[in-house]
Design an enzyme around this catalytic site. Structure first.
Site, short mmCIF file in Angstrom:
data_model
loop_
_atom_site.label_atom_id
_atom_site.label_comp_id
_atom_site.label_asym_id
_atom_site.label_seq_id
_atom_site.Cartn_x
_atom_site.Cartn_y
_atom_site.Cartn_z
N HIS A 118 -12.67 -2.18 10.99
CA HIS A 118 -12.08 -2.08 9.77
C HIS A 118 -12.33 -3.53 8.75
O HIS A 118 -11.84 -3.29 7.85
CB HIS A 118 -10.68 -1.80 9.87
N LYS A 143 0.93 -1.15 0.05
CA LYS A 143 -0.13 -0.04 -0.14
C LYS A 143 0.67 1.30 0.03
O LYS A 143 0.31 2.31 -0.50
CB LYS A 143 -0.78 -0.09 1.41
N ARG A 178 -6.99 -8.31 -6.98
CA ARG A 178 -7.78 -9.77 -7.01
C ARG A 178 -9.31 -9.46 -7.15
O ARG A 178 -9.83 -7.99 -7.15
CB ARG A 178 -7.53 -10.33 -5.53
N GLU A 231 -0.75 6.59 8.17
CA GLU A 231 -1.47 7.73 7.24
C GLU A 231 -2.42 8.46 8.17
O GLU A 231 -2.93 8.00 8.98
CB GLU A 231 -2.21 6.82 6.15
#
Length: 613
Positions: free
Chosen positions: A218, A116, A274, A183
Site C-alpha cells: 500500500h 478518512k 498537504r 471499508e
C-alpha cells in the site's frame, strides 16, 4: 510578505522546500533531532534549531517545540512538508496563534479531511461497521496519516481482530492516532488522483491527474502524470469531484484528492491536505513550482491565469533503502555514493557519505523523468536508474527498472494488483555473472605488478564473495602475461576497471570498493574472509534480526518449548515507523526466545530458534 520560512520536517521534502525558498529570496530555517544534527536538510538551511525529544522518531511531532523554534529563529512562516505534523489541525492552529503564517490549508479544512472516516462521510460515504463474510475482502485503514501505515487487507473473518489490533498499533506509532476503520477492498483497480490548487479568493484549480497504481504494501512505488488511458468522461468526473471536495471545506493551498478507479467508476478514497510525495510529476507536465504557489497563496495572492495545458508526460520512481532478499526490510548504513545520470530530476535528502538511520522512512530519493511522450519518459527513467551508482545499503533499484520495462506497465495496463501478480518475477536476482571475477581481478591488480607469476604451473588464486544472498568463488592466475582466468580473456584489469572478453564480446566492469563491500557496475558483493569465523555460526532454525529496531510484541503464550507451525507469527519488530512480522521458518518447537518486548536489537542479533520437527 514572507521573508523567512521554517520547514517543520526533515530529509528530502525539507531540502525540496528550501530550494524553492532560495529561488524566491526567502531565508530558511531547519529543525532537527539529535539523529539529524548533520543531515543534509540541516546543513542546507541558513539556520537550524535542535528539537529535544525522548526519541528521534517523536521529535518532529512536537508542535510546541517547532513553533518555539520558529519564533526563536525569526521565521515568519512555517511550511509543514508532508508526514509528521503536515495534516495536524492543532499544529496549524498553533502556528497561526503564534502570529506566524501557515503555508497550508486552514485548520478547519485539515480537521474536516484529516480523518478518512469523516472525509468519506462528507462525500456521502459510510465506512463498514459490522463486517460479515459477504463483505470480504475488506481493507483496514488508519483514519489519520497515509503512506500505507496502519493498513491491512483482510480476506478471512477470523483474522480481522488481529489485523485491527496490528493496524491500530502501527497507526498510533506513525501518526500518534490509533483510530482505524474498515471499508470494502476494491481489487485490481487503478489509483488515480487529482492535484488541486486553491487561493483565498475563491479559485479552485484542478491541475490534472496522476496515476499511482504501482504500490507495494500500500505504499506508492511509481507515479506518473497525467494518468494514462483515462476515458475523457472519467477524467472530467474525478476533476469535478476533486473541486467539489475542496469547496466543501473551503480549501486553500495545494492538496490532492485520491480515487480508486474500477469498472468505469471512481471511488473516493481520501483528500490529502498537504503536498504529496509525487508532486514533481505534476510540476513537470505543467511547468510550475507547487511550493512557490503554496507560498504565494499563503501571502494572499490570487492564482492568476490558468497555466498552459499539460505538456508531455512525467514518471517518478521512489528509491528506497530496502532489501528484497530479506522480505523488503528497511536497510541502514552509509550511503557512499548516489549518482543518477541522464536528463532526470533527483529529489533527495542525502549526499555521498551520509548515514541512512533507523528512525525514519527509508526513502533515499525520488527520480523523475519528463519527455514529450509516455514511452520516452519511461525509457529515460529506466535507463537512468539502471546506470545509477547507488553504493550503500541494499535498495529497490532493480525492482524499479524491471517494473518500468514490464509489458503491463509499458502498455499502461497496470492496476493496484500489479505487484501481487509479478513481484516474484520482478525480484529474481540477475547479477552480472562475471562480477565476482571482476572484483577479484581488480583486487589482485596491485599484487600482479610485483611479479606474482611463477615459471611453473600453480594452483589458481581464489576469492570468495557473497552476491545476491549466495556465495561465489572467483579463480584466477598470475602469469608472465598478466592476470588470466578460465573461460574468459582478461583484456584489461586495474583497481577500478576490468574488461573481459567472453565469446568474442568485450564487457566493461567498473569496480568500487568500500572496505569489504564491493560494487561491480550495479551489482553489490561482500568480500568473504578466507577463513570464516566459527563463532558467527548459528544453530539451524535461528531467526536473526533483519534490521535494527525494537521488539514491540511477542505472540501470546509464546515461550521456549512451545510448538509452532511454519509461517506462524512469533514476534513483531518496529523499524522506521513500520511493524515487521517475524514468522516461524519451519514447523517444529521453539527452543529459544532471548528477546522481550521493548528490547532494542541490531541486525544479526538472535531473536528466536525453531527446531524443525
Amino acid at each position: 510578505m514572507i521573508t523567512s520560512v521554517l520547514v517543520a520536517n526533515r530529509g528530502e521534502i525539507a531540502c525540496r522546500v528550501f530550494r524553492t525558498c532560495r529561488d524566491l529570496g526567502i531565508r530558511t530555517v531547519a529543525v532537527h533531532s539529535d539523529a539529524d544534527a548533520n543531515a543534509l536538510h540541516t546543513r542546507m538551511a541558513d539556520v537550524s534549531v535542535r528539537l529535544p525529544g525522548e526519541t528521534p522518531a517523536d521529535t518532529y511531532l512536537r508542535g510546541d517545540l517547532v513553533v518555539k523554534a520558529a519564533l526563536a529563529a525569526g521565521a515568519d512562516a512555517v511550511h509543514p512538508g508532508y508526514g509528521f505534523l503536515s495534516e495536524n489541525a492543532g499544529f496549524a492552529r498553533a502556528v497561526e496563534d503564534a502570529g506566524l503564517v501557515w503555508i497550508g490549508p486552514p485548520p478547519s479544512a485539515i480537521e474536516a479531511m484529516a480523518s478518512k472516516t469523516r472525509a468519506k462521510q462528507l462525500m456521502g460515504i459510510e465506512p463498514l461497521t459490522d463486517v460479515t463474510e459477504a463483505d470480504l475482502p475488506v481493507l483496514v485503514k488508519a483514519a489519520a496519516g497515509g503512506g500505507g501505515r496502519g493498513m491491512r487487507v483482510v480476506r478471512h473473518l477470523a483474522g480481522l481482530e488481529a489485523e485491527l489490533a496490528a493496524a491500530r498499533a502501527e497507526a498510533a506509532s506513525a501518526f500518534g492516532d490509533g483510530e482505524v476503520f474498515v471499508e470494502p477492498y476494491v481489487e485490481n483497480g487503478r489509483h488515480v488522483e487529482v492535484q488541486i490548487l486553491a487561493d483565498t479568493h475563491g479559485t479552485v484549480r484542478p491541475l490534472g491527474t496522476r496515476d499511482c497504481s504501482l504500490q507495494r504494501r500500500h505504499q506508492k512505488v511509481i507515479e506518473e502524470a497525467p494518468a494514462p488511458g483515462l476515458p475523457a468522461e472519467l477524467d472530467e468526473e474525478v476533476r469535478a469531484l476533486a473541486v467539489r471536495a475542496a469547496r466543501a471545506v473551503d480549501y486553500v493551498g495545494a492538496g490532492t484528492v485520491e480515487f480508486l478507479v474500477a469498472d468505469g467508476r471512481a471511488h473516493f478514497l481520501e483528500m490529502n491536505t498537504r503536498l504529496q510525495v509525487e508532486h514533481p510529476v505534476t510540476e513537470a507536465v505543467f511547468g510550475i513550482d507547487l511550493v512557490a504557489e503554496q507560498i504565494r497563496v499563503a501571502e494572499g495572492h490570487p492564482l492568476g491565469t490558468d497555466p498552459a495545458p499539460a505538456r508531455g508526460h512525467a514518471v517518478e520512481a521512489r528509491l528506497y533503502a530496502e532489501d528484497p532478499a530479506r522480505d523488503w526490510s528497511p536497510q541502514t548504513g552509509t550511503l557512499h555514493r548516489l549518482s543518477v545520470p541522464g536528463p532526470v530530476r533527483l529529489d533527495t535528502g542525502y549526499t555521498d557519505g551520509d548515514e541512512i538511520g533507523v528512525h525514519y522512512d527509508p526513502m533515499i530519493a525520488k527520480v523523475v523523468a519528463h519527455a514529450p511522450t509516455r514511452a520516452e519518459a519511461v525509457r529515460t527513467l529506466a535507463s537512468a536508474l539502471e546506470r545509477a551508482e547507488i553504493h550503500g545499503p541494499a535498495t529497490n533499484r532493480d525492482l524499479l527498472v524491471r517494473s518500468l520495462r514490464h509489458p503491463e506497465f509499458t502498455a499502461a495496463r497496470m492496476d493496484t494488483g500489479f505487484y501481487d501478480r509479478h513481484l516474484p518475477d520482478l525480484t529474481e536476482p540477475h547479477p552480472y555473472p562475471h562480477a565476482p571475477l571482476a572484483a577479484a581481478l581488480a583486487d589482485a591488480h596491485g599484487r600482479s605488478r610485483f611479479g606474482g607469476w611463477r615459471n611453473v604451473p600453480s594452483q589458481p588464486q581464489t576469492k570468495r564473495y557473497l552476491m545476491a544472498g549466495e556465495e561465489h568463488e572467483a579463480r584466477y592466475r598470475h602469469t608472465r602475461n598478466g592476470l588470466e582466468a578460465d573461460g574468459v580473456r582478461v583484456v584489461h584489469a586495474d583497481a577500478r576497471l576490468v574488461i573481459l572478453e567472453v565469446d568474442g564480446v568485450e564487457r566493461k566492469y567498473e569496480v568500487t570498493r568500500y572496505g569489504e563491500q564491493v560494487y561491480v557496475n550495479t551489482t553489490a558483493l561482500t568480500a568473504l574472509p578466507r577463513f570464516p569465523d566459527p563463532t558467527t555460526d548459528h544453530a539451524p532454525g535461528s531467526l536473526l534480526a533483519p534490521m535494527p529496531g525494537t521488539v514491540v510484541r511477542v505472540a501470546d503464550g509464546l515461550m521456549a518449548g512451545t510448538p509452532v507451525t511454519a509461517g506462524e507469527p512469533l514476534l513483531w519488530l518496529e523499524a522506521m515507523k513500520m511493524q515487521h512480522k517475524i514468522t516461524a521458518p519451519v514447523t517444529g518447537t521453539l527452543t529459544s526466545l532471548p528477546v522481550t518486548p521493548g528490547q532494542q536489537v541490531e541486525p544479526g542479533m538472535l531473536l528466536a530458534v525453531v527446531q524443525e520437527a
